[in-house]
Design a protein around this motif. Structure first.
Motif, PDB file in Angstrom:
ATOM      1  N   ASP A  64       0.821  -1.219   0.000  1.00  0.00           N
ATOM      2  CA  ASP A  64       0.000   0.000   0.000  1.00  0.00           C
ATOM      3  C   ASP A  64       0.850   1.262   0.000  1.00  0.00           C
ATOM      4  O   ASP A  64       0.447   2.298  -0.523  1.00  0.00           O
ATOM      5  CB  ASP A  64      -0.929   0.017   1.213  1.00  0.00           C
ATOM      6  N   ALA A  65       2.051   1.176   0.625  1.00  0.00           N
ATOM      7  CA  ALA A  65       2.915   2.357   0.721  1.00  0.00           C
ATOM      8  C   ALA A  65       3.494   2.754  -0.630  1.00  0.00           C
ATOM      9  O   ALA A  65       4.131   3.790  -0.748  1.00  0.00           O
ATOM     10  CB  ALA A  65       4.049   2.099   1.713  1.00  0.00           C
ATOM     11  N   LEU A  66       3.249   1.909  -1.652  1.00  0.00           N
ATOM     12  CA  LEU A  66       3.839   2.202  -2.956  1.00  0.00           C
ATOM     13  C   LEU A  66       2.868   2.897  -3.903  1.00  0.00           C
ATOM     14  O   LEU A  66       3.069   2.926  -5.111  1.00  0.00           O
ATOM     15  CB  LEU A  66       4.357   0.903  -3.593  1.00  0.00           C
ATOM     16  N   VAL A  67       1.817   3.481  -3.332  1.00  0.00           N
ATOM     17  CA  VAL A  67       0.849   4.170  -4.179  1.00  0.00           C
ATOM     18  C   VAL A  67       1.495   5.388  -4.844  1.00  0.00           C
ATOM     19  O   VAL A  67       1.276   5.654  -6.025  1.00  0.00           O
ATOM     20  CB  VAL A  67      -0.435   4.524  -3.395  1.00  0.00           C
ATOM     21  N   TRP A  68       2.312   6.127  -4.103  1.00  0.00           N
ATOM     22  CA  TRP A  68       3.079   7.236  -4.665  1.00  0.00           C
ATOM     23  C   TRP A  68       4.535   6.966  -4.334  1.00  0.00           C
ATOM     24  O   TRP A  68       5.076   7.522  -3.376  1.00  0.00           O
ATOM     25  CB  TRP A  68       2.650   8.566  -4.042  1.00  0.00           C
ATOM     26  N   PRO A  69       5.185   6.082  -5.057  1.00  0.00           N
ATOM     27  CA  PRO A  69       6.511   5.617  -4.638  1.00  0.00           C
ATOM     28  C   PRO A  69       7.569   6.717  -4.658  1.00  0.00           C
ATOM     29  O   PRO A  69       7.541   7.608  -5.507  1.00  0.00           O
ATOM     30  CB  PRO A  69       6.851   4.537  -5.665  1.00  0.00           C
ATOM     31  N   LEU A  70       8.463   6.649  -3.693  1.00  0.00           N
ATOM     32  CA  LEU A  70       9.585   7.572  -3.610  1.00  0.00           C
ATOM     33  C   LEU A  70      10.862   6.796  -3.892  1.00  0.00           C
ATOM     34  O   LEU A  70      10.921   5.576  -3.718  1.00  0.00           O
ATOM     35  CB  LEU A  70       9.637   8.192  -2.211  1.00  0.00           C
ATOM     36  N   PRO A  71      11.903   7.510  -4.315  1.00  0.00           N
ATOM     37  CA  PRO A  71      13.148   6.816  -4.692  1.00  0.00           C
ATOM     38  C   PRO A  71      13.681   5.891  -3.603  1.00  0.00           C
ATOM     39  O   PRO A  71      14.112   4.782  -3.913  1.00  0.00           O
ATOM     40  CB  PRO A  71      14.124   7.964  -4.953  1.00  0.00           C
ATOM     41  N   HIS A  72      13.616   6.328  -2.324  1.00  0.00           N
ATOM     42  CA  HIS A  72      14.195   5.517  -1.244  1.00  0.00           C
ATOM     43  C   HIS A  72      13.639   4.105  -1.229  1.00  0.00           C
ATOM     44  O   HIS A  72      14.354   3.126  -1.086  1.00  0.00           O
ATOM     45  CB  HIS A  72      13.884   6.126   0.129  1.00  0.00           C
ATOM     46  N   GLN A  73      12.298   4.029  -1.359  1.00  0.00           N
ATOM     47  CA  GLN A  73      11.636   2.732  -1.300  1.00  0.00           C
ATOM     48  C   GLN A  73      12.100   1.855  -2.459  1.00  0.00           C
ATOM     49  O   GLN A  73      12.347   0.664  -2.299  1.00  0.00           O
ATOM     50  CB  GLN A  73      10.118   2.936  -1.417  1.00  0.00           C
ATOM     51  N   LEU A  74      12.236   2.485  -3.625  1.00  0.00           N
ATOM     52  CA  LEU A  74      12.578   1.705  -4.810  1.00  0.00           C
ATOM     53  C   LEU A  74      14.043   1.272  -4.788  1.00  0.00           C
ATOM     54  O   LEU A  74      14.382   0.206  -5.295  1.00  0.00           O
ATOM     55  CB  LEU A  74      12.250   2.507  -6.066  1.00  0.00           C
ATOM     56  N   ARG A 177       8.966  -4.062   4.781  1.00  0.00           N
ATOM     57  CA  ARG A 177       9.769  -3.089   5.508  1.00  0.00           C
ATOM     58  C   ARG A 177       9.568  -1.653   4.991  1.00  0.00           C
ATOM     59  O   ARG A 177      10.192  -0.723   5.448  1.00  0.00           O
ATOM     60  CB  ARG A 177      11.246  -3.472   5.467  1.00  0.00           C
ATOM     61  N   LEU A 178       8.699  -1.516   4.001  1.00  0.00           N
ATOM     62  CA  LEU A 178       8.485  -0.189   3.434  1.00  0.00           C
ATOM     63  C   LEU A 178       7.483   0.638   4.227  1.00  0.00           C
ATOM     64  O   LEU A 178       7.236   1.796   3.922  1.00  0.00           O
ATOM     65  CB  LEU A 178       7.988  -0.302   1.992  1.00  0.00           C
ATOM     66  N   GLY A 179       6.890   0.037   5.238  1.00  0.00           N
ATOM     67  CA  GLY A 179       5.850   0.717   5.993  1.00  0.00           C
ATOM     68  C   GLY A 179       6.244   2.079   6.529  1.00  0.00           C
ATOM     69  O   GLY A 179       5.541   3.062   6.341  1.00  0.00           O
ATOM     70  N   SER A 180       7.396   2.163   7.197  1.00  0.00           N
ATOM     71  CA  SER A 180       7.780   3.444   7.800  1.00  0.00           C
ATOM     72  C   SER A 180       8.854   4.107   6.959  1.00  0.00           C
ATOM     73  O   SER A 180       9.894   3.540   6.684  1.00  0.00           O
ATOM     74  CB  SER A 180       8.290   3.210   9.219  1.00  0.00           C
ATOM     75  N   GLN A 181       8.562   5.295   6.527  1.00  0.00           N
ATOM     76  CA  GLN A 181       9.489   6.051   5.703  1.00  0.00           C
ATOM     77  C   GLN A 181       9.599   7.461   6.278  1.00  0.00           C
ATOM     78  O   GLN A 181       8.605   8.041   6.699  1.00  0.00           O
ATOM     79  CB  GLN A 181       8.970   6.140   4.260  1.00  0.00           C
ATOM     80  N   SER A 182      10.807   8.004   6.249  1.00  0.00           N
ATOM     81  CA  SER A 182      10.964   9.346   6.790  1.00  0.00           C
ATOM     82  C   SER A 182      10.451  10.406   5.815  1.00  0.00           C
ATOM     83  O   SER A 182       9.979  11.449   6.209  1.00  0.00           O
ATOM     84  CB  SER A 182      12.424   9.615   7.156  1.00  0.00           C
TER      85      SER A 182
END
Lengths: 322, 256
Positions: A64-74, A177-182
């Motif tokens: 779910d956290a990848l709806v608007w993905p940011l570079p860090h997650q990818l 592990r993508l749940g919490s992102q700064s």
């Protein structure tokens, strides 16, 4: 070569440039090419599409956290896939997001990054990329010395072709592990994306600040109509409100590769050129003899576009009449 | 609030390769990368609102001092230049390592980069530097504000505008559409001469020789040849025949 191609998508279909790249990779290493697709929703259609365009395997990261993905997650996800899958080459088609991911991954893995590539081939057993330089006047052949090679390609470098109908092997990536992102995207305003005729147009006539005012887009429109083409604009004129954002061509706009691109009063900032460089034929009219747009033009016309274009319109009308 | 801005000194005029035929000739006249002046402007804006210090950081040839002086003349407080013959020819892997080391010393709350360098040798160095510093980053920023312990920013992509929040310290790269950079005033230029400008070598940063330059790089130039594209470009400078030349071109290529 065991290649992994990153597929950026809109939820329904992957970017044509990325699919073209997948096909190119598959032609280099048949059966050994994989794609990575991330997103929140059902990704089945994207997986099937990747298969049709050459992917033997598709790594799927759904969260779910990848709806608007940011570079860090990818960067995290692609690193996982590269390391667990043993890939030696990671390929991206240039976009704002892909560029950030590729550069971050380069630092994470201490892996060489060659960017702005327009081609890739194996020469004497070595993977070699081609990058135009010095205003596209020379072609630089580049290589890698790291175990993992990262390659960032100009958008639109390769034609998109459906290769096979086979269903690819699917591997799920643990994305928990993508749940919490700064860094968080709290809101997104999607630019009006009427997939205008522009991206499919054979001919595009585009206008820049050199037009002098919004009223002069009439010239651009008339010429486009006579050539059966679409109208494009630079970011600068879109910002001034001279023309709608949906027509913007360039890094933060659309990437086009028509058969004919006519650039009127466009200086050719890097920002703009990345969006139209792969056009088959380019005609540019500009007052400034040193305008960078001329570096990517087949026909460079130095002069006042208002009189020249008015005359071109008359000549084309006369030709149609006969 | 401590703000660091990274800038690059780029050659002006016609780009050409040096004797090695592989690297850009950086011995001629140069200037601050135009996109980096937007980064300087953004940093000065934050300092002027929230107080603090702006330090400009660069890696390059000794001539890079000229670009640092431009930034100082715009209002930056202090400059740091990493210059070392062994750093020449550093690719993204090596450059990001060196810049990260220089930035670590500054321990800034906000690190600002400009857009793509005009010499075409860019990639996205901010992303690689942020990764090495283990800091969050936001690229393509067209609006930036400081909110308590973090930043609120608008990030522009092909899709649209993202409203992004990130905690400090953070790395941002700003779009050239974000602001109109101020021009250095005469007074600013005079003041710049008295501002601190530190020069560091790789040894000062405790960077091993094999982490910089070609030894620290993970990419190589294999060959340079003529470009196959647009080689037969035609130039028309006479307005009198321009329209006919365009129409002839369109007819010849089958568009009219």
């Amino acid at each position: 070569m065991k290649a992994l191609v990153f597929l950026e998508h809109d939820g329904t279909t992957s970017q044509p440039s990325a699919l073209g790249l997948l096909g190119k990779a598959a032609a280099q290493a048949p059966g050994d090419v994989a794609a990575v697709v991330v997103g929140p929703g059902p990704l089945d259609a994207l997986v099937a599409e990747a298969g049709r365009h050459g992917a033997a395997t598709v790594h799927v990261a759904q969260h779910d956290a990848l709806v608007w993905p940011l570079p860090h997650q990818l960067i995290d996800i692609v690193e996982d896939v590269v390391c667990s899958g043993g890939y030696d080459t990671v390929m991206f088609s240039t976009s704002v997001l892909a560029t950030d991911v590729a550069a971050g991954l380069s630092a994470r893995l201490d892996a060489g990054l060659n960017w702005d590539l327009v081609d890739i081939a194996t020469e004497d057993g070595r993977l070699i990329g081609s990058r135009p330089a010095l205003g596209d006047s020379v072609m630089v052949k580049v290589g890698w010395t790291s175990a993992v090679r990262i390659a960032l390609f100009r958008a639109g470098s390769f034609e998109v072709e459906a290769l096979s109908s086979g269903q690819p092997r699917v591997e799920h990536v643990d994305a928990t592990r993508l749940g919490s992102q700064s860094v968080r995207v709290v809101d997104r305003t999607v630019r009006e994306t009427t997939r205008s005729s522009m991206e499919d147009a054979e001919v595009i006539v585009a206008g820049g600040l050199g037009l002098g005012g919004p009223e002069n887009f009439a010239l651009v429109e008339q010429l486009a109509a006579l050539l059966g083409g679409a109208v494009g604009a630079t970011r600068a004129v879109v910002y001034k409100g001279w023309y709608p954002p949906s027509t913007q061509i360039g890094q933060t706009g659309k990437t086009v590769r028509p058969q004919l691109y006519v650039a009127l009063g466009i200086s050719g900032a890097v920002q703009h050129k990345v969006g139209m460089k792969n056009s088959k034929n380019v005609v540019a009219v500009n007052l400034d003899p040193s305008a960078p747009i001329f570096d990517v033009s087949d026909l460079a016309v130095i002069g006042d576009l208002h009189t020249i274009v008015a005359e071109v319109i008359e000549l084309l009308k006369a030709r149609k009449a006969t | 609030m401590k703000i660091a801005v990274c800038v690059k000194h780029v050659p002006t005029g016609q780009l050409r390769f040096d004797g090695s035929q592989e690297r850009l000739d950086r011995s001629g006249p140069g200037e601050i990368n135009p996109g980096d002046t937007n980064a300087v402007e953004a940093a000065l804006g934050v300092r002027d609102t929230h107080g603090g210090e702006v330090v400009v950081v660069s890696m390059g040839t000794p001539q890079t001092v000229e670009s640092l002086r431009t930034a100082l003349a715009m209002g930056v407080d202090r400059a740091v230049l990493v210059t070392d013959p062994r750093a020449a020819g550093s690719d993204l892997v090596a450059t990001s390592k060196i810049l990260a080391k220089a930035l670590e010393r500054e321990n800034a709350d906000l690190i600002v980069f400009g857009q793509q360098a005009s010499d075409g040798l860019g990639g996205a160095v901010w992303s690689a530097v942020a990764e090495r510093l283990r800091l969050p980053f936001v690229s393509q920023v067209i609006r930036l504000s400081i909110t308590g312990g973090g930043v609120s920013a608008t990030r522009q992509t092909e899709i649209g505008d993202d409203e992004v929040e990130a905690p400090l310290p953070v790395v941002v790269s700003v779009s050239d559409a974000m602001n109109d950079p101020r021009y250095p005033s005469l007074k600013g230029k005079m003041a710049a001469k008295k501002k601190p400008l530190d020069t560091l070598s790789l040894a000062d940063l405790a960077i091993a020789a094999d982490d910089a330059g070609p030894a620290g790089s993970r990419t190589v130039v294999v060959a340079v040849g003529p470009s196959p594209g647009r080689a037969d470009a035609t130039r028309v400078e006479d307005e009198g025949i321009a329209a006919k030349a365009i129409v002839d071109f369109m007819i010849e290529r089958g568009f009219a």
